[in-house]
Design a protein around this motif. Structure first.
Motif, short mmCIF file in Angstrom:
data_model
loop_
_atom_site.label_atom_id
_atom_site.label_comp_id
_atom_site.label_asym_id
_atom_site.label_seq_id
_atom_site.Cartn_x
_atom_site.Cartn_y
_atom_site.Cartn_z
N MET A 1 20.01 64.95 16.64
CA MET A 1 18.68 66.58 16.81
C MET A 1 19.23 67.33 16.12
O MET A 1 18.68 68.44 15.49
N LEU A 2 19.92 67.35 17.06
CA LEU A 2 20.98 69.61 16.57
C LEU A 2 21.66 69.14 15.27
O LEU A 2 21.73 70.04 14.13
N SER A 3 22.38 68.16 14.69
CA SER A 3 22.44 68.05 12.85
C SER A 3 21.88 67.83 12.36
O SER A 3 21.09 69.27 10.82
N LEU A 4 20.21 67.14 12.55
CA LEU A 4 18.87 67.66 11.73
C LEU A 4 18.72 68.73 11.77
O LEU A 4 18.25 69.10 10.90
N ALA A 5 18.41 69.32 12.68
CA ALA A 5 17.88 70.37 12.51
C ALA A 5 19.02 72.03 11.54
O ALA A 5 18.48 72.95 10.90
N ARG A 6 20.43 71.72 11.66
CA ARG A 6 21.32 72.72 11.29
C ARG A 6 20.67 71.78 9.62
O ARG A 6 21.14 73.39 9.15
N LYS A 7 20.81 71.13 9.36
CA LYS A 7 20.52 71.01 7.94
C LYS A 7 18.94 71.14 7.50
O LYS A 7 19.12 71.76 6.56
N ILE A 8 18.16 71.21 8.40
CA ILE A 8 16.78 72.07 8.23
C ILE A 8 16.96 73.39 8.18
O ILE A 8 16.74 74.24 6.95
N PHE A 9 17.64 73.62 9.09
CA PHE A 9 17.71 75.90 9.17
C PHE A 9 18.96 76.26 8.77
O PHE A 9 18.29 77.62 9.17
N GLY A 10 19.75 75.26 8.61
CA GLY A 10 20.62 76.25 8.43
C GLY A 10 21.44 76.72 9.41
O GLY A 10 21.06 76.82 10.58
N THR A 11 22.54 77.07 9.88
CA THR A 11 23.13 77.90 11.66
C THR A 11 23.34 78.79 11.05
O THR A 11 23.29 79.80 10.54
N GLU A 12 23.49 79.82 12.17
CA GLU A 12 23.47 81.13 12.15
C GLU A 12 24.61 81.41 11.69
O GLU A 12 23.95 82.90 10.68
N THR A 13 26.04 81.20 11.51
CA THR A 13 26.30 81.91 10.79
C THR A 13 26.34 81.94 9.63
O THR A 13 26.33 83.15 8.65
N GLY A 14 25.96 80.76 8.59
CA GLY A 14 25.42 80.62 7.06
C GLY A 14 24.28 81.45 6.85
O GLY A 14 23.74 82.33 5.92
N ARG A 15 22.96 81.87 7.96
CA ARG A 15 21.70 82.75 7.78
C ARG A 15 23.01 84.44 7.92
O ARG A 15 22.12 84.91 6.98
N LYS A 16 23.86 84.74 8.74
CA LYS A 16 24.21 86.15 8.77
C LYS A 16 24.47 86.75 7.22
O LYS A 16 24.85 87.24 6.38
N LEU A 17 25.72 85.02 6.79
CA LEU A 17 25.90 84.78 5.46
C LEU A 17 24.67 85.49 4.41
O LEU A 17 26.14 85.72 3.58
N ARG A 18 23.86 84.30 4.66
CA ARG A 18 22.83 85.01 3.41
C ARG A 18 22.11 86.32 3.39
O ARG A 18 22.20 86.89 2.51
N ARG A 19 22.87 86.71 4.37
CA ARG A 19 22.05 88.54 4.81
C ARG A 19 23.09 89.35 3.99
O ARG A 19 22.21 90.07 3.77
N MET A 20 24.24 88.77 4.31
CA MET A 20 25.28 89.84 3.92
C MET A 20 25.35 90.06 2.20
O MET A 20 25.47 91.28 1.35
N LYS A 21 24.98 88.74 1.46
CA LYS A 21 24.61 88.29 -0.06
C LYS A 21 24.05 89.56 -0.83
O LYS A 21 25.25 90.66 -1.99
N PRO A 22 22.88 90.26 -0.71
CA PRO A 22 22.92 91.05 -0.98
C PRO A 22 22.96 92.76 -1.35
O PRO A 22 23.57 93.48 -2.26
N ILE A 23 24.29 93.27 -0.39
CA ILE A 23 25.13 94.04 0.22
C ILE A 23 26.06 93.62 -0.54
O ILE A 23 26.63 94.96 -1.19
#
Length: 956
Positions: A1-23
């Motif tokens: 389930m945890l692996s499935l959730a990561r595939k759908i929502f992504g990891t916390e690190t992935g979300r942080k990196l995406r927020r850095m992209k515009p900067i």
């Protein structure tokens, strides 16, 4: 389930990196604008940014432009342009987080981005490294980038004077080791004026190798200590008794690294002590013999727990500790509580005196002083919970600039050490023949030298491993059916020995950079104790800069000074040679990291692995494990060897199985959890002291910065008087129960006042409040007379000096009391009491007692002071030692004698009255009346000029 959730929502690190992209996109968009700037215009950007900050702009508002400026400055100054992933690392570091970046991803360059931005307010930035070499190298290297932007860079290293340190801390960016920063903080709070202090605050700290500094080294506090009496013969006598104890007289706990005497052992050591006239009366555990018991236990630990070439080495007459995490000698660091002296006695080295604690702080509480803290390392994820719970730091994994091409092979597990070493030697021979460079990781000096001897000495190889190689054709056929079917004939192996290799451990510390830099040459074998924080990249084919340094050194030895043309030609030759060798190393598979044993921390293993596969290079790693290794022997399931026998494992055969990997990981987790518990325990107790420490240190600074402390002294005098009167004349107690004689005696001793307290007590209707008022008035009058006699300026200086000295003395005694209490507080658990809560209660009571003692001491010294002009004997500077306890063993570490006293006064010299008086030479004036005009011609009275306290001509 945890692996499935990561595939759908992504990891916390992935979300942080995406927020850095515009900067990052904003920074990239500014690149062309900054490239168009001249050097002067680029340097002028710093003044522009600072002006905008003063006008109300926030640091984060300036981030894209500041990072773009640093990127351009780095390109111009050192020819390095930060990649996009490095910009992401800089954003994470500015956000008070930890950037996990793999080895070779350029963390040193990444640090310049947040350092420049956070240095703009002018409050100073501290870049923390693990050793002096890296601090000096990085400050010189990255200092060019900061200079391109108009900022100053300083470095703090061991042995620098206070003035040099003050200048370094005054720079915009200061590079230093964690130990130097911590000890400067402690020493600053032992100074007697603001001008003597070297640090200027704690605004922003960026910690390199953050896991090593804030995790590994944070298990034990930093300690400033002073010398005590010499007890050399006592240590030697105790040491001579330990070898006389049988194996049944003590029990060793390898997990806790402790050793305890059994009941038979207590009886035996007591008999030996009596025979040597060390135990003259009472039993061993009577209160008067506590010191003897302590030193017996320390001597026992020195003999049974601490091992030469693993925990320490002997160099000349000095016992030098070995840093478990870096494999380096820890110059100047010593163990506490007589343990280092016990080891010196054991090894026949010169025994140094013990130390007494003067000041201490943990790394946790020191680094929590910073308003903003960040860190970077290649291995932080395994300790993310601890970083968050103690330092409130989040760990963000930064992607690599190029995909990792390293192959991490499964561990090979053998039954015996001999089987393991045979497999390692076979692997090394194969790699050297194919031209693949190998980095061999060991866990101690002892293990690195054992392996080196196997590769160097034919007799040692034959005696140790000879039976694992076939001796003739008949044995070759038999070996093909055994656990070593591919084993070469022994005669062929002996032709290959000695196998060329380099050893990097504490014994060869001076050659460290050279050995590491050339570890990527085809066929090179480098045996290292530990690769954490080496600071020099292993480059396939070799390191061009290091080769040039070697060539220049060789030319200098020949007396030749090469010109620019010769240097350029040599650079071309070296570059071509390295390029050719790089291709050979790449064809062989890149750098191969071979671990001879699992470390107790997964991070150390990951650091070793991270040395290969840098910047997309190919590489490989593998660990060879034995059931007889310390980690498995102490922590893994006891039936592991039996299981392997049951599986029918043949001699020399290895197994690779997920279960074995899980057992190893479980062992490492156990050790990591135990170490985390140690660190948490240290912090819990230090938190109790931290509030007291901050209160005392802040009060000291307030007193040093205040024009005078007359009001404080007056309050202390009045409070002391009130305490004395209350003690001897309690409120609401009849007059015939008053202890007026005791009060009169105390007033004489503390205030120097001979007051008619007995007569006062006989007066009709007098109360304790009236007596207190009379005592206070009398004390104030007496003190006012002293102040008038000495002069107001002189008295103000005396008050401040005495107050600060009394604070220091009482604080030292308080630390000793807390240390003693903490060593015994654990016994309260036998009474079903929480030792920590008991420590909190007792520590608070001791602190109140210290403050009471401080008031009385200061009042007494000032009330009994007498003024007279006389030359004083020169004061002997007090040596102090800085100590940081080694994390694994609970030992005091970093201890280096200070170059001078903590605070010393210039003592007056004897005047020469035979010379004529010269206004510019006070030594020719002879004796001068205090109220006479000062011979210097200033127009002031002598007592207010050269006759003031602290001058060459008078002393209080």
């Amino acid at each position: 389930m945890l692996s499935l959730a990561r595939k759908i929502f992504g990891t916390e690190t992935g979300r942080k990196l995406r927020r850095m992209k515009p900067i990052v996109d904003k920074i990239n968009a500014l690149e062309a604008d900054f490239k168009a700037l001249s050097d002067e215009a680029l340097k002028g950007k710093t003044a522009e940014f600072r002006a905008r900050l003063e006008q109300g702009a926030k640091l984060n508002d300036l981030l894209p432009e500041a990072f773009a400026a640093v990127r351009e400055a780095a390109d111009r100054a050192i020819g390095l342009r930060p990649y996009d992933v490095q910009l992401m690392g800089g954003i994470v570091l500015n956000d008070s987080s930890i950037a996990e970046m793999k080895t070779g991803e350029g963390k040193t360059l990444v640090a310049t981005l947040p350092c420049y931005l956070n240095a703009l307010p002018g409050t100073g930035v501290h870049v923390v490294t693990v050793n002096d070499y890296l601090a000096t190298r990085d400050s010189e290297w990255m200092g060019k980038v900061f200079a391109q932007l108009g900022m100053t860079t300083g470095v703090i290293s061991h042995g620098k004077s206070d003035q040099e340190r003050r200048e370094a801390y005054a720079c915009d960016i200061t590079y230093a080791t964690n130990n130097e920063l911590g000890f400067d903080y402690l020493r600053d709070n032992m100074k007697y004026s603001i001008e003597e202090m070297v640090q200027r605050g704690h605004a922003y700290a960026l910690v390199d190798e953050v896991d090593s500094i804030l995790i590994d080294e944070a298990r034990t506090p930093l300690i400033i200590s002073g010398r005590t009496e010499d007890r050399t013969e006592f240590y030697k006598t105790i040491d001579a008794l330990i070898p006389q104890l049988g194996d049944d007289t003590y029990e060793i706990d390898e997990k806790a690294r402790s050793v305890l005497l059994t009941e038979e052992g207590n009886e035996e050591i007591e008999r030996l002590l009596r025979e040597n006239d060390l135990l003259k009366e009472g039993d061993l555990y009577d209160i008067e013999n506590v010191s003897i018991v302590h030193h017996v236990n320390q001597a026992l630990k020195a003999h049974k727990i601490f091992q030469i070439d693993k925990d320490y080495i002997v160099k000349g007459e000095e016992v030098l500790l070995i840093d478990e995490f870096t494999g380096r000698m820890m110059q100047g660091r010593r163990l506490s509580d007589g343990l280092h002296q016990a080891i010196e006695a054991k090894e026949g080295a010169k025994i140094q005196p013990e130390n007494q604690t003067l000041a201490s702080v943990t790394f946790q509480n020191y680094f929590r002083l910073y308003k903003k803290l960040a860190g970077m390392t290649g291995t932080a994820a395994t300790e993310a919970d601890e970083f968050h719970s103690i330092y409130e730091l989040e760990v963000v994994e930064i992607p690599t600039n190029r995909p990792i091409a390293r192959i991490d092979n499964e561990d090979e597990v053998f039954r015996t050490l001999v089987d393991k070493y045979a497999a390692i030697v076979d692997d090394l021979v194969d790699c050297q023949e194919r031209g693949q460079p190998v980095l061999v990781g060991t866990v101690s000096i002892e293990k690195s030298e054992q392996l080196s001897k196997l590769l160097s000495d034919k007799k040692t190889f034959r005696d140790t491993l000879g039976h694992l190689y076939p001796k003739d054709d008949a044995e070759i056929e038999a070996f093909k059916k055994s656990g070593r079917p591919d084993a070469r004939p022994l005669k062929d192996m002996l032709k290959l020995i000695p196998l060329e290799h380099n050893v990097l451990n504490a014994r060869y510390h001076e050659q460290e950079a050279l050995i590491v830099a050339q570890a990527g040459v085809p066929g090179a074998i480098t045996i290292a104790t530990n690769m954490a924080g080496r600071g020099t990249d292993i480059q396939l084919g070799g390191n061009a800069d290091m080769r040039m340094m070697q060539w220049k050194a060789e030319q200098a030895e020949k007396g030749v000074e090469p010109d620019e043309a010769a240097i350029a030609a040599q650079k071309t030759v070296i570059a071509a040679d390295i390029a050719a060798k790089r291709e050979i190393a790449l064809a062989a598979g890149g750098l191969y990291v071979l671990g001879t044993e699992r470390h107790e921390s997964r991070r150390i293993d990951n650091q070793l692995r991270g040395r290969t596969g840098r910047q997309g290079d190919p590489g490989r790693s593998k660990f060879y494990i034995s059931v007889q290794d310390d980690l498995l022997r102490i922590f893994a399931p006891e039936r592991l060897d039996g299981i392997m026998k049951t599986l029918g494992l043949k001699e020399g055969e290895a197994i690779t199985h997920p279960w074995m990997s899980k057992a190893l990981e479980t062992s490492q987790r156990k050790v990591e959890q135990r170490n985390f518990d140690i660190r948490k325990n240290v912090l819990k107790y230090d938190d109790v002291m931290n509030d007291q420490r901050k209160a005392v240190f802040e009060q000291r600074i307030d007193f040093m910065t205040a024009p005078d402390v007359a009001d404080v002294i007056k309050d202390m005098r009045h409070q002391t008087a009130e305490d004395l009167v209350t003690e001897h004349i309690p409120p609401k107690v009849y007059a015939d129960q008053w202890d007026v004689e005791g009060l009169a005696t105390e007033l004489r001793e503390v205030f120097g006042l001979d007051l008619p307290v007995q007569d006062w007590a006989k007066e009709e209707g007098i109360a304790d409040e009236e007596i207190l008022e009379r005592v206070t008035e009398a004390a104030d009058r007496a003190f006012a007379e002293k102040a008038a006699n000495g002069g107001p300026d002189l008295m103000r200086r005396i008050e401040k000096s005495f107050l600060l000295q009394a604070i220091d003395q009482n604080w030292r005694e308080h630390l000793q009391n807390l240390d003693a209490m903490r060593s015994m507080i654990g016994l309260r658990s036998y009474a079903q009491r929480d030792p920590l809560n008991e420590f909190k209660t007792e520590a608070f009571a001791l602190f109140e007692k210290m403050m009471d003692s401080l008031r009385v001491e200061v009042t007494k010294q000032l009330m009994l002071i007498r003024f007279e002009r006389a030359p004083a004997a020169p004061e002997v500077p007090q040596d102090i030692t800085a100590t940081h306890i080694d994390p694994r063993t609970g030992r005091n570490a970093m201890g280096a004698p200070d170059a001078g006293p903590v605070a010393s006064r210039v003592s007056p010299t004897q005047r020469r009255t035979s010379e004529p008086a010269d206004p510019t030479k006070p030594e020719t004036w002879g004796r001068v009346a205090r109220n006479a005009a000062c011979p210097c011609g200033s127009g002031k009275k002598y007592k207010q000029c050269h006759g003031a306290i602290g001058s060459r001509d008078t002393e209080t």
